[in-house]
Design an enzyme around this catalytic site. Structure first.
Site, PDB file in Angstrom:
ATOM      1  NE  ARG A 105      -3.215   0.464  -0.625  1.00 13.22           N
ATOM      2  CZ  ARG A 105      -3.619   0.483  -1.880  1.00 13.22           C
ATOM      3  NH1 ARG A 105      -3.406   1.561  -2.636  1.00 13.22           N
ATOM      4  NH2 ARG A 105      -4.215  -0.558  -2.417  1.00 13.22           N
ATOM      5  CE  LYS A 152      -1.566  27.997  -3.784  1.00 12.62           C
ATOM      6  NZ  LYS A 152      -2.372  28.617  -4.857  1.00 12.62           N
ATOM      7  CE  LYS A 190       2.236  34.637  -2.682  1.00 15.88           C
ATOM      8  NZ  LYS A 190       1.525  33.348  -2.905  1.00 15.88           N
ATOM      9  CD  GLU A 233       1.416  38.035  -4.685  1.00 18.85           C
ATOM     10  OE1 GLU A 233       1.408  36.796  -4.745  1.00 18.85           O
ATOM     11  OE2 GLU A 233       0.682  38.686  -3.907  1.00 18.85           O
ATOM     12  CG  ASP A 284      -0.993  36.929  -7.778  1.00 20.77           C
ATOM     13  OD1 ASP A 284      -0.970  35.747  -8.171  1.00 20.77           O
ATOM     14  OD2 ASP A 284      -1.816  37.342  -6.947  1.00 20.77           O
TER      15      ASP A 284
END
Length: 281
Positions: free
Chosen positions: A97, A132, A164, A197, A219
């Site tokens: 697994r 992410k 950011k 950013e 962005d």
């Protein structure tokens, strides 16, 4: 692969799954039973996680022997066999697994990455991953991106400064954020690249007036504004685009002239490749 990091991941994953024993195998398969199994591909895509699978088998039982037929990065189709493993049947089932969970997800990521890389053929733009990722699996997921032909962005908060919108807002503005970041690097004797950013051309102008960054992240720019921004930057800084980018429009974003496009969906929204570990009788 980072063998030390991989080994710790395998140990932790096995502890989570096996606990005090695989009681199904222990209760149904006589000790000492030798078995053989094949990794069967049931989908079309890019294979990833083969090297990892070998490590998993080795950690579970160094007596298991793996015979490889395919390698990481190979294009695969249904009925292909990636490898065969032979040895203790109980050990094969303990590893099964974990091998499949990792290979299916990594292959799905590599497949999606290769699809995007192919879409960008003929441009100078490369596809980047993001943070992410699945907690605990970042290294493997970013490895899968590389296997698929993509480029790894920063691995975490520790290996790059990425300023950011929230950082800018908390710092009191773009100039303050950039100057503070550079001062931090000097004060702490760090070797870190700085990326910032920007959300519009006004913020881009502030960055260009301030300087002292390595990369500019554009962005959520539309195509016309992105092309304008790239022309304004004129190659003085590395450029990256993000936000609102899909499989359907990524080619057009690339044709705006950016160096990189970051795609969070590479690791947070992929379909795993269908693989199976089948006993050979």
């Amino acid at each position: 692969m980072d063998k030390e990091l991989i080994h710790q991941f395998i140990v932790n994953a096995l502890a989570e799954d096996v606990g005090d024993g695989d009681h199904t195998s222990l209760s149904t398969i006589p000790a000492g039973t030798i078995g053989k199994a094949k990794l069967l591909v049931k989908d079309e895509g890019i294979l990833a996680g083969v090297e990892l699978a070998v490590e998993i088998f080795n950690v579970v039982d160094a007596g298991l022997k793996v015979n490889l037929f395919l390698k990481d990065g190979d294009a695969v189709k249904p009925k292909d066999i990636a490898f065969e493993v032979e040895g203790s049947a109980q050990s094969i089932l303990i590893a099964e697994r974990l091998v499949l969970n990792c290979m299916q997800r990594m292959s799905g990521i590599a497949t999606k990455t290769r699809e995007i890389v192919d879409l960008l053929t003929g441009t100078n733009t490369k596809v980047l991953d993001t943070r992410k990722t699945t907690p605990g699996m970042r290294y493997l997921e970013k490895l899968a991106v590389k296997i698929g032909g993509g480029v790894n962005h920063r691995f975490g908060l520790y290996d790059m400064i990425l300023i950011k919108d929230n950082h800018v807002d908390y710092a009191g503005g773009i100039r303050q954020a950039i100057e503070s970041a550079n001062q931090y690097i000097t004060d702490n004797n760090k070797q870190l690249a700085i990326e910032i950013e920007v959300r519009n051309l006004e913020e881009l102008d502030q960055v260009l007036q301030t300087g002292h960054v390595n990369r500019i992240l554009l962005d959520n720019f539309d195509f016309a504004t992105l092309r304008q921004a790239v022309n304004i930057i004129q190659g003085r800084f590395i450029t990256e685009a993000s936000g609102g980018i899909t499989i359907d429009n990524i080619r057009e974003y690339a044709e705006c002239g950016v160096d990189y496009i970051s795609v969070g969906a590479l690791t947070h929204s992929v379909k795993s490749l269908d693989l199976s570990l089948k006993a050979i009788k």
